[in-house]
Design a protein around this motif. Structure first.
Motif, PDB file in Angstrom:
ATOM      1  N   GLN A  54       0.819  -1.200   0.000  1.00 48.92           N
ATOM      2  CA  GLN A  54       0.000   0.000   0.000  1.00 48.92           C
ATOM      3  C   GLN A  54       0.855   1.253   0.000  1.00 48.92           C
ATOM      4  O   GLN A  54       2.027   1.214   0.310  1.00 48.92           O
ATOM      5  CB  GLN A  54      -0.953   0.005   1.184  1.00 48.92           C
ATOM      6  N   ASN A  55       0.260   2.375  -0.341  1.00 48.39           N
ATOM      7  CA  ASN A  55       0.940   3.655  -0.343  1.00 48.39           C
ATOM      8  C   ASN A  55       1.422   3.962   1.075  1.00 48.39           C
ATOM      9  O   ASN A  55       0.633   4.037   2.006  1.00 48.39           O
ATOM     10  CB  ASN A  55      -0.038   4.714  -0.840  1.00 48.39           C
ATOM     11  N   TYR A  56       2.731   4.168   1.242  1.00 47.89           N
ATOM     12  CA  TYR A  56       3.290   4.382   2.573  1.00 47.89           C
ATOM     13  C   TYR A  56       2.747   5.641   3.245  1.00 47.89           C
ATOM     14  O   TYR A  56       2.741   5.745   4.467  1.00 47.89           O
ATOM     15  CB  TYR A  56       4.811   4.425   2.520  1.00 47.89           C
ATOM     16  N   LYS A  57       2.281   6.617   2.478  1.00 45.40           N
ATOM     17  CA  LYS A  57       1.752   7.854   3.063  1.00 45.40           C
ATOM     18  C   LYS A  57       0.529   7.591   3.926  1.00 45.40           C
ATOM     19  O   LYS A  57       0.224   8.361   4.826  1.00 45.40           O
ATOM     20  CB  LYS A  57       1.426   8.863   1.974  1.00 45.40           C
ATOM     21  N   LYS A  58      -0.144   6.484   3.682  1.00 45.69           N
ATOM     22  CA  LYS A  58      -1.336   6.139   4.462  1.00 45.69           C
ATOM     23  C   LYS A  58      -0.988   5.610   5.848  1.00 45.69           C
ATOM     24  O   LYS A  58      -1.871   5.475   6.688  1.00 45.69           O
ATOM     25  CB  LYS A  58      -2.177   5.109   3.712  1.00 45.69           C
TER      26      LYS A  58
ATOM     27  N   ASP B 137      15.717   1.029   1.224  1.00 42.74           N
ATOM     28  CA  ASP B 137      15.219   0.283   0.066  1.00 42.74           C
ATOM     29  C   ASP B 137      16.310  -0.437  -0.708  1.00 42.74           C
ATOM     30  O   ASP B 137      16.163  -1.579  -1.080  1.00 42.74           O
ATOM     31  CB  ASP B 137      14.495   1.217  -0.903  1.00 42.74           C
TER      32      ASP B 137
ATOM     33  N   SER C 233      -5.670   0.529   7.730  1.00 44.24           N
ATOM     34  CA  SER C 233      -4.402   0.149   7.131  1.00 44.24           C
ATOM     35  C   SER C 233      -4.263  -1.362   7.044  1.00 44.24           C
ATOM     36  O   SER C 233      -4.624  -2.081   7.970  1.00 44.24           O
ATOM     37  CB  SER C 233      -3.263   0.723   7.982  1.00 44.24           C
TER      38      SER C 233
END
Length: 91
Positions: free
Chosen positions: A2-6, A75, A25
């Motif tokens: 998922q989008n890490y900003k969430k 990463d 989440s």
């Protein structure tokens, strides 16, 4: 993934807000950041449950309960075996 900003939340948010974000989440761990957007820790539903059992309230700020001793990997600078060793080391 998922989008890490969430899964990013400000340290001055309440436990109640943290629970709302966690419930939406897939990953059950939030990244806690300062107002300057610096990563300062992590928080899980377990951290929240333990803090509530110790007398904190839903209005308590996350900065009072988040995990300051967290492990992270860049990463481009890790492999599966390295991550496995770290998880085994810290159980």
């Amino acid at each position: 993934m998922q989008n890490y900003k969430k899964i990013i939340i400000l340290e001055n948010q309440s436990i109640k807000k943290g629970l709302k974000v966690l419930s939406n989440s897939v990953i059950k761990c939030l990244i806690v950041v300062s107002v300057k957007k610096k990563v300062v820790g992590t928080i899980t539903d377990g951290d929240i449950r333990r803090s509530l059992l110790r007398g904190k309230t839903l209005k308590t700020k996350l900065k009072d309960i988040y995990n300051k001793k967290f492990t992270y990997f860049y990463d481009n600078d890790f492999n599966k075996n390295q991550i496995q060793r770290e998880f085994e080391k810290f159980k």
